[in-house]
Motif scaffolding. Structure first.
Motif, mmCIF file in Angstrom:
data_model
loop_
_atom_site.group_PDB
_atom_site.id
_atom_site.type_symbol
_atom_site.label_atom_id
_atom_site.label_comp_id
_atom_site.label_asym_id
_atom_site.label_seq_id
_atom_site.Cartn_x
_atom_site.Cartn_y
_atom_site.Cartn_z
ATOM 1 N N LYS A 35 0.812 -1.219 0.000
ATOM 2 C CA LYS A 35 0.000 0.000 0.000
ATOM 3 C C LYS A 35 0.850 1.276 0.000
ATOM 4 C CE LYS A 35 -4.371 -1.332 2.184
ATOM 5 N NZ LYS A 35 -4.458 -2.717 1.827
ATOM 6 N N PHE A 36 2.028 1.205 0.602
ATOM 7 C CA PHE A 36 2.850 2.410 0.769
ATOM 8 C C PHE A 36 4.238 2.247 0.158
ATOM 9 C CE2 PHE A 36 -0.205 2.127 4.290
ATOM 10 C CZ PHE A 36 -0.932 3.281 4.042
ATOM 11 N N ASP A 37 4.295 1.524 -0.939
ATOM 12 C CA ASP A 37 5.569 1.253 -1.613
ATOM 13 C C ASP A 37 6.309 2.534 -2.001
ATOM 14 O OD1 ASP A 37 7.536 -0.463 -2.889
ATOM 15 O OD2 ASP A 37 6.700 0.286 -4.784
ATOM 16 N N ASP A 38 5.573 3.547 -2.425
ATOM 17 C CA ASP A 38 6.201 4.799 -2.846
ATOM 18 C C ASP A 38 6.620 5.681 -1.668
ATOM 19 O OD1 ASP A 38 3.547 5.264 -2.116
ATOM 20 O OD2 ASP A 38 3.360 6.980 -3.471
ATOM 21 N N THR A 39 6.294 5.243 -0.454
ATOM 22 C CA THR A 39 6.561 6.034 0.746
ATOM 23 C C THR A 39 7.705 5.455 1.585
ATOM 24 O OG1 THR A 39 4.221 6.627 0.820
ATOM 25 C CG2 THR A 39 5.471 6.957 2.842
ATOM 26 N N ILE A 40 7.805 4.141 1.615
ATOM 27 C CA ILE A 40 8.774 3.458 2.490
ATOM 28 C C ILE A 40 10.113 3.292 1.785
ATOM 29 C CG2 ILE A 40 9.283 1.314 3.717
ATOM 30 C CD1 ILE A 40 6.190 0.981 4.002
ATOM 31 N N ASP A 41 11.157 3.761 2.449
ATOM 32 C CA ASP A 41 12.512 3.598 1.926
ATOM 33 C C ASP A 41 13.094 2.278 2.416
ATOM 34 O OD1 ASP A 41 14.950 4.349 0.652
ATOM 35 O OD2 ASP A 41 15.743 4.917 2.616
ATOM 36 N N SER A 42 13.033 2.040 3.715
ATOM 37 C CA SER A 42 13.560 0.802 4.277
ATOM 38 C C SER A 42 12.849 0.507 5.586
ATOM 39 C CB SER A 42 15.073 0.908 4.507
ATOM 40 O OG SER A 42 15.358 1.917 5.448
ATOM 41 N N TYR A 43 13.029 -0.718 6.057
ATOM 42 C CA TYR A 43 12.413 -1.121 7.318
ATOM 43 C C TYR A 43 13.261 -2.215 7.953
ATOM 44 C CZ TYR A 43 10.826 -5.390 5.082
ATOM 45 O OH TYR A 43 10.796 -6.589 4.439
ATOM 46 N N ARG A 44 13.021 -2.411 9.223
ATOM 47 C CA ARG A 44 13.596 -3.529 9.967
ATOM 48 C C ARG A 44 12.592 -3.881 11.049
ATOM 49 N NH1 ARG A 44 16.120 -1.131 14.509
ATOM 50 N NH2 ARG A 44 16.205 1.117 14.239
ATOM 51 N N PHE A 45 12.739 -5.043 11.661
ATOM 52 C CA PHE A 45 11.797 -5.438 12.703
ATOM 53 C C PHE A 45 12.475 -6.296 13.756
ATOM 54 C CE2 PHE A 45 11.488 -8.882 9.624
ATOM 55 C CZ PHE A 45 11.456 -10.011 10.427
ATOM 56 N N VAL A 46 11.836 -6.361 14.903
ATOM 57 C CA VAL A 46 12.275 -7.233 15.993
ATOM 58 C C VAL A 46 11.041 -7.915 16.563
ATOM 59 C CG1 VAL A 46 14.308 -5.873 16.622
ATOM 60 C CG2 VAL A 46 12.138 -5.391 17.733
ATOM 61 N N ILE A 47 11.266 -9.065 17.168
ATOM 62 C CA ILE A 47 10.202 -9.738 17.895
ATOM 63 C C ILE A 47 10.572 -9.690 19.366
ATOM 64 C CG2 ILE A 47 11.252 -12.016 17.558
ATOM 65 C CD1 ILE A 47 8.381 -13.163 17.660
ATOM 66 N N TRP A 48 9.597 -9.320 20.182
ATOM 67 C CA TRP A 48 9.814 -9.301 21.631
ATOM 68 C C TRP A 48 9.279 -10.604 22.169
ATOM 69 C CZ3 TRP A 48 7.751 -3.862 23.419
ATOM 70 C CH2 TRP A 48 8.497 -2.878 22.785
ATOM 71 N N ASN A 49 10.138 -11.364 22.807
ATOM 72 C CA ASN A 49 9.648 -12.623 23.353
ATOM 73 C C ASN A 49 9.326 -12.531 24.840
ATOM 74 O OD1 ASN A 49 12.248 -12.460 24.244
ATOM 75 N ND2 ASN A 49 12.857 -14.493 23.582
ATOM 76 N N LYS A 50 9.804 -11.493 25.495
ATOM 77 C CA LYS A 50 9.469 -11.309 26.907
ATOM 78 C C LYS A 50 9.645 -9.845 27.257
ATOM 79 C CE LYS A 50 10.407 -12.786 31.539
ATOM 80 N NZ LYS A 50 9.715 -13.785 32.235
ATOM 81 N N GLU A 51 8.633 -9.300 27.895
ATOM 82 C CA GLU A 51 8.707 -7.912 28.337
ATOM 83 C C GLU A 51 9.021 -7.904 29.824
ATOM 84 O OE1 GLU A 51 6.173 -3.797 27.840
ATOM 85 O OE2 GLU A 51 5.179 -5.704 27.546
ATOM 86 N N GLN A 52 10.026 -7.153 30.180
ATOM 87 C CA GLN A 52 10.424 -7.063 31.577
ATOM 88 C C GLN A 52 9.637 -5.957 32.273
ATOM 89 O OE1 GLN A 52 12.562 -9.321 32.826
ATOM 90 N NE2 GLN A 52 12.695 -10.177 30.783
ATOM 91 N N LYS A 53 9.364 -6.150 33.542
ATOM 92 C CA LYS A 53 8.690 -5.112 34.305
ATOM 93 C C LYS A 53 9.650 -3.957 34.518
ATOM 94 C CE LYS A 53 6.182 -3.935 38.334
ATOM 95 N NZ LYS A 53 4.850 -4.046 38.692
ATOM 96 N N ILE A 54 9.158 -2.772 34.263
ATOM 97 C CA ILE A 54 9.968 -1.571 34.417
ATOM 98 C C ILE A 54 9.332 -0.728 35.521
ATOM 99 C CG2 ILE A 54 10.701 0.569 33.305
ATOM 100 C CD1 ILE A 54 10.568 -0.974 30.654
ATOM 101 N N LEU A 55 10.158 -0.218 36.410
ATOM 102 C CA LEU A 55 9.667 0.669 37.456
ATOM 103 C C LEU A 55 9.582 2.071 36.864
ATOM 104 C CD1 LEU A 55 8.794 0.896 40.389
ATOM 105 C CD2 LEU A 55 11.157 1.338 40.989
ATOM 106 N N PHE A 56 8.362 2.556 36.645
ATOM 107 C CA PHE A 56 8.155 3.835 35.973
ATOM 108 C C PHE A 56 8.316 5.032 36.901
ATOM 109 C CE2 PHE A 56 5.871 0.962 33.135
ATOM 110 C CZ PHE A 56 6.459 1.318 31.945
ATOM 111 N N PHE A 57 8.424 4.786 38.165
ATOM 112 C CA PHE A 57 8.529 5.901 39.105
ATOM 113 C C PHE A 57 9.571 5.534 40.146
ATOM 114 C CE2 PHE A 57 7.256 8.232 42.943
ATOM 115 C CZ PHE A 57 7.179 9.511 42.435
ATOM 116 N N ASN A 58 10.670 6.240 40.142
ATOM 117 C CA ASN A 58 11.733 5.931 41.086
ATOM 118 C C ASN A 58 12.366 7.267 41.517
ATOM 119 O OD1 ASN A 58 13.542 4.611 42.657
ATOM 120 N ND2 ASN A 58 14.827 3.914 40.980
#
Length: 159
Positions: free
Chosen positions: A133-156
């Motif tokens: 759909k956006f062939d004329d718009t995208i120059d390049s791309y890359r991707f990652v898969i997240w297999n586990k999300e770690q808990k992050i302390l958002f307030f410290n």
């Protein structure tokens, strides 16, 4: 672009201590917070309500393990060659049921897209659709898969 400083909320040391406790465990019982801080349950409850009402606390979010539900989390990074259609890509993402986040970035990539899918094949199908759909718009791309999300302390904050 003009940055507007948000209005500061009145938060005292006791509020900060409560926020530190719930930042690491949002499901902790009020009675346990009260015991740790040597406060009454009513005081803790009132302060939590005030923090919610003033939007200092915006929400309590669960940590979900997608793999236990048979889903995987992919993140796509796009560099665009035509920025005129950036909003079209974001609109596409907003309508797609598997895409949970899509945003512009200020790093080397122009757009980041995050999606939850049940297989690599489904991920590839969505990626191929975006690229077509956006062939004329995208120059390049890359991707990652997240297999586990770690808990992050958002307030410290040191008190």
């Amino acid at each position: 672009i003009q940055y507007v400083q948000p209005k500061a909320r009145e938060v005292d040391e006791t509020d900060l201590k409560i926020l530190q406790i719930i930042a690491s465990n949002a499901r902790i019982p009020t009675i346990e917070i009260a015991k740790r801080l040597n406060l009454s349950i009513q005081t803790v409850s009132q302060r939590l309500k005030k923090l919610l009402k003033s939007k200092v606390i915006e929400s309590f979010r669960p940590m979900i393990d997608l793999s236990k539900m048979g889903y995987y989390w992919y993140k796509l990074f796009f560099i665009l060659k035509n920025h005129k259609k950036k909003q079209d890509i974001l609109n596409y993402c907003a309508q797609h049921p598997n895409i949970v986040y899509a945003y512009e970035t200020t790093n080397r990539d122009d757009l980041e897209i995050e999606m939850e899918v049940e297989s690599y094949d489904k991920f590839k199908e969505i990626l191929d659709d975006i690229r077509t759909k956006f062939d004329d718009t995208i120059d390049s791309y890359r991707f990652v898969i997240w297999n586990k999300e770690q808990k992050i302390l958002f307030f410290n904050v040191d008190i």
